[in-house]
Design a protein around this motif. Structure first.
Motif, PDB file in Angstrom:
ATOM      1  N   ARG A   1       0.831  -1.206   0.000  1.00 31.11           N
ATOM      2  CA  ARG A   1       0.000   0.000   0.000  1.00 31.11           C
ATOM      3  C   ARG A   1       0.863   1.253   0.000  1.00 31.11           C
ATOM      4  O   ARG A   1       2.036   1.216   0.337  1.00 31.11           O
ATOM      5  CB  ARG A   1      -0.941  -0.014   1.207  1.00 31.11           C
ATOM      6  CG  ARG A   1      -1.963  -1.121   1.133  1.00 31.11           C
ATOM      7  CD  ARG A   1      -2.945  -1.069   2.267  1.00 31.11           C
ATOM      8  NE  ARG A   1      -3.872  -2.186   2.176  1.00 31.11           N
ATOM      9  CZ  ARG A   1      -4.624  -2.620   3.178  1.00 31.11           C
ATOM     10  NH1 ARG A   1      -4.572  -2.011   4.346  1.00 31.11           N
ATOM     11  NH2 ARG A   1      -5.428  -3.656   3.007  1.00 31.11           N
ATOM     12  N   GLY A   2       0.227   2.366  -0.350  1.00 33.51           N
ATOM     13  CA  GLY A   2       0.961   3.622  -0.391  1.00 33.51           C
ATOM     14  C   GLY A   2       1.784   3.737  -1.658  1.00 33.51           C
ATOM     15  O   GLY A   2       1.805   2.837  -2.505  1.00 33.51           O
ATOM     16  N   GLU A   3       2.474   4.857  -1.788  1.00 36.54           N
ATOM     17  CA  GLU A   3       3.329   5.085  -2.945  1.00 36.54           C
ATOM     18  C   GLU A   3       4.652   4.335  -2.766  1.00 36.54           C
ATOM     19  O   GLU A   3       5.307   4.458  -1.732  1.00 36.54           O
ATOM     20  CB  GLU A   3       3.610   6.582  -3.109  1.00 36.54           C
ATOM     21  CG  GLU A   3       2.387   7.396  -3.512  1.00 36.54           C
ATOM     22  CD  GLU A   3       1.906   7.028  -4.914  1.00 36.54           C
ATOM     23  OE1 GLU A   3       2.757   6.719  -5.786  1.00 36.54           O
ATOM     24  OE2 GLU A   3       0.678   7.043  -5.126  1.00 36.54           O
ATOM     25  N   ARG A   4       5.053   3.602  -3.793  1.00 36.05           N
ATOM     26  CA  ARG A   4       6.288   2.811  -3.717  1.00 36.05           C
ATOM     27  C   ARG A   4       7.491   3.708  -3.425  1.00 36.05           C
ATOM     28  O   ARG A   4       8.354   3.354  -2.597  1.00 36.05           O
ATOM     29  CB  ARG A   4       6.484   2.046  -5.036  1.00 36.05           C
ATOM     30  CG  ARG A   4       7.765   1.209  -5.112  1.00 36.05           C
ATOM     31  CD  ARG A   4       7.745   0.063  -4.166  1.00 36.05           C
ATOM     32  NE  ARG A   4       8.902  -0.809  -4.320  1.00 36.05           N
ATOM     33  CZ  ARG A   4       9.401  -1.544  -3.348  1.00 36.05           C
ATOM     34  NH1 ARG A   4       8.850  -1.531  -2.130  1.00 36.05           N
ATOM     35  NH2 ARG A   4      10.448  -2.327  -3.554  1.00 36.05           N
ATOM     36  N   ALA A   5       7.537   4.851  -4.068  1.00 34.67           N
ATOM     37  CA  ALA A   5       8.672   5.761  -3.852  1.00 34.67           C
ATOM     38  C   ALA A   5       8.746   6.216  -2.400  1.00 34.67           C
ATOM     39  O   ALA A   5       9.827   6.251  -1.793  1.00 34.67           O
ATOM     40  CB  ALA A   5       8.554   6.966  -4.784  1.00 34.67           C
ATOM     41  N   ASP A   6       7.598   6.556  -1.825  1.00 38.88           N
ATOM     42  CA  ASP A   6       7.568   7.004  -0.428  1.00 38.88           C
ATOM     43  C   ASP A   6       7.960   5.871   0.519  1.00 38.88           C
ATOM     44  O   ASP A   6       8.682   6.099   1.505  1.00 38.88           O
ATOM     45  CB  ASP A   6       6.169   7.513  -0.067  1.00 38.88           C
ATOM     46  CG  ASP A   6       5.796   8.771  -0.831  1.00 38.88           C
ATOM     47  OD1 ASP A   6       6.720   9.475  -1.286  1.00 38.88           O
ATOM     48  OD2 ASP A   6       4.592   9.049  -0.968  1.00 38.88           O
ATOM     49  N   ASN A   7       7.490   4.669   0.242  1.00 40.94           N
ATOM     50  CA  ASN A   7       7.811   3.530   1.099  1.00 40.94           C
ATOM     51  C   ASN A   7       9.311   3.264   1.123  1.00 40.94           C
ATOM     52  O   ASN A   7       9.887   2.967   2.184  1.00 40.94           O
ATOM     53  CB  ASN A   7       7.061   2.279   0.631  1.00 40.94           C
ATOM     54  CG  ASN A   7       5.555   2.384   0.849  1.00 40.94           C
ATOM     55  OD1 ASN A   7       5.102   3.132   1.715  1.00 40.94           O
ATOM     56  ND2 ASN A   7       4.790   1.646   0.078  1.00 40.94           N
ATOM     57  N   LEU A   8       9.952   3.374  -0.019  1.00 39.69           N
ATOM     58  CA  LEU A   8      11.390   3.137  -0.074  1.00 39.69           C
ATOM     59  C   LEU A   8      12.165   4.234   0.654  1.00 39.69           C
ATOM     60  O   LEU A   8      13.204   3.959   1.282  1.00 39.69           O
ATOM     61  CB  LEU A   8      11.853   3.019  -1.532  1.00 39.69           C
ATOM     62  CG  LEU A   8      11.411   1.718  -2.220  1.00 39.69           C
ATOM     63  CD1 LEU A   8      11.635   1.800  -3.712  1.00 39.69           C
ATOM     64  CD2 LEU A   8      12.152   0.519  -1.624  1.00 39.69           C
ATOM     65  N   GLU A   9      11.675   5.465   0.605  1.00 42.18           N
ATOM     66  CA  GLU A   9      12.320   6.533   1.379  1.00 42.18           C
ATOM     67  C   GLU A   9      12.204   6.258   2.876  1.00 42.18           C
ATOM     68  O   GLU A   9      13.151   6.496   3.640  1.00 42.18           O
ATOM     69  CB  GLU A   9      11.699   7.890   1.030  1.00 42.18           C
ATOM     70  CG  GLU A   9      11.954   8.349  -0.397  1.00 42.18           C
ATOM     71  CD  GLU A   9      13.422   8.380  -0.765  1.00 42.18           C
ATOM     72  OE1 GLU A   9      14.202   9.063  -0.066  1.00 42.18           O
ATOM     73  OE2 GLU A   9      13.799   7.701  -1.744  1.00 42.18           O
TER      74      GLU A   9
END
Length: 347
Positions: A249-257
Motif C-alpha cells: 500500500r501507499g506510494e512505492r517511492a515514499d515507502n522506499l524513502e
C-alpha cells in the motif's frame, strides 16, 4: 438436514454468541426442540468458519458445542478429545515455565507431538490463557505465552502457516496483560514480536499483514527510544525498514524513502565496532532499498547500493557467514549488472 432447520440452527447459534455470559442454558431451554446432534454439528462448522476469519469467539463456540454434546450423550469421544487438548496445551505452557523456554528441551517434546499442533490447538489457546490467568500471576502467564509465541514462530517443523497463527494468537493474549502504561518494556517487546509474525504471516492478505506489522513496529517505537533502549530501538528500526521495503500500500517511492531513513537510523546505533553482524545486516537492507529506489538519480542510487553491499561483505565473509556472504554477493552482482557509472564491460 433441510434448509429450514439449518437456518434455525444458525439463528440459535447467533443468539448464543450474542447473549450475556451465563445465559446460554436459558437460550437453549427456550428452543429445546433444536438441541440435538444436528445443532452440535453446525456449531462445529460455524466455529471453523469463525476461526478462518480470525474471530476470537471460535474457541468458545467449539468448547460450548462439546459441552452440549456431552450433555446430550453425543460425541463423547469429541468431548474427551477437547479435554485432552486442554490438557496438552497446559502441558506445553507448563514445560515452557519449567525449562524457561529452552528450545533444546522444548522442541524435542513438540517434535514428538507434531500432530497435536493443529487447528484445535489454535482454538484452545485463548481458552487456556483465560483459565491460567485466573489461577496464576497474570504477568507470569503473559511471559509464558510470549515465550511460546517466540518458540513456535521459530519452530522449524510442523505447518508453517499454523505456527505463525499460533504465534500471533499468543502475542495477542500476552498484550491483554501487558498494558503500555503498566509494563512498557514488555509491551514494546511483544509489539515488535507481533510485528515480526505479521511480517512473516502466510494467511490473510499480504498487504493487510504488512500494515499490521508496520503499525505494531511503530507502537513498539513509542517505548523504544534511542536514548533509553538504543539496541531495541535500532532493531525495531531495522525491522520497520524491511516492512516498508516490502509494503504494497501507499506510494512505492515514499515507502522506499521510509525504508532508507529507518535503516540509516538503525545504523546510528548499529556500528561496525559495537554490533558488526547487525551492522552488516542493516547495510545489506539499506543497499537493497537503494537498489530499488525511485527518487533521486538512478546512477547515484546504484552507487549507494554497491557501497553498502561491499561494506556488508567486510563482515559477511565466506568463512564466518557463508549463507549471508553468498546472498550479499548475489545482490552485489545484480547491482553491478544494472550499474550506469563505469564501463559496461567492467560492470
Amino acid at each position: 438436514m433441510d434448509e429450514q432447520r439449518l437456518e434455525a440452527y444458525l439463528q440459535l447459534i447467533q443468539q448464543l454468541l450474542a447473549c450475556p455470559a451465563g445465559e446460554e442454558t436459558s437460550v437453549l431451554q427456550g428452543q429445546a426442540e433444536l438441541v440435538d446432534a444436528g445443532l452440535v454439528e453446525v456449531m462445529g462448522q460455524v466455529a471453523d468458519l469463525m476461526l478462518e476469519k480470525g474471530d476470537n469467539n471460535a474457541g468458545w463456540l467449539r468448547q460450548f458445542a462439546g459441552q452440549v454434546a456431552q450433555a446430550l450423550g453425543l460425541e463423547q469421544s469429541s468431548a474427551s478429545s477437547a479435554e485432552d487438548m486442554d490438557q496438552f496445551v497446559g502441558e506445553v505452557m507448563g514445560q515452557i515455565a519449567q525449562t524457561q523456554g529452552n528450545p533444546a528441551q522444548v522442541y524435542g517434546f513438540w517434535q514428538a507431538n507434531l500432530d497435536r499442533f493443529n487447528s484445535e490447538f489454535l482454538i484452545t489457546l485463548p481458552i487456556i490463557f483465560r483459565c491460567l490467568i485466573g489461577q496464576n500471576d497474570p504477568k507470569l502467564i503473559a511471559a509464558i505465552f510470549g515465550t511460546f509465541g517466540n518458540l513456535i514462530r521459530q519452530f522449524p517443523l510442523g505447518v508453517r502457516w499454523l505456527n505463525l497463527e499460533l504465534a500471533i494468537a499468543a502475542y495477542e493474549r500476552a498484550l491483554e496483560v501487558y498494558a503500555c502504561d503498566a509494563f512498557p518494556q514488555d509491551w514494546a517487546m511483544t509489539q515488535n514480536n507481533l510485528a515480526n509474525a505479521y511480517n512473516q504471516r502466510i494467511r490473510g492478505e499480504r498487504a493487510d499483514n504488512l500494515e499490521q506489522a508496520i503499525s505494531a513496529y511503530e507502537r513498539a517505537l513509542e517505548v523504544y527510544a534511542r536514548d533509553t533502549f538504543p539496541e531495541d530501538w535500532a532493531m525495531t528500526q531495522n525491522n520497520l525498514a524491511a516492512a516498508y521495503s516490502d509494503r504494497i500500500r501507499g506510494e512505492r517511492a515514499d515507502n522506499l524513502e521510509q525504508a532508507i531513513s529507518a535503516c540509516e537510523r538503525a545504523l546510528e546505533v548499529r556500528t561496525r565496532e559495537a554490533f558488526p553482524e547487525q551492522w552488516a545486516m542493516t547495510q545489506n537492507n539499506l543497499a537493497a532499498a537503494y537498489s530499488d529506489r525511485i527518487q533521486g538519480e538512478r546512477a547515484d542510487n546504484l552507487e549507494m547500493a554497491i557501497g553498502a553491499y561491499e561494506r556488508a561483505l567486510e563482515v559477511r565473509t565466506r568463512e564466518a557467514f557463508p549463507e549471508q556472504w553468498a546472498m550479499t554477493q548475489n545482490n552485489l552482482a545484480a547491482a553491478y549488472r544494472d550499474r550506469i557509472q563505469g564501463e559496461r564491460a567492467d560492470n
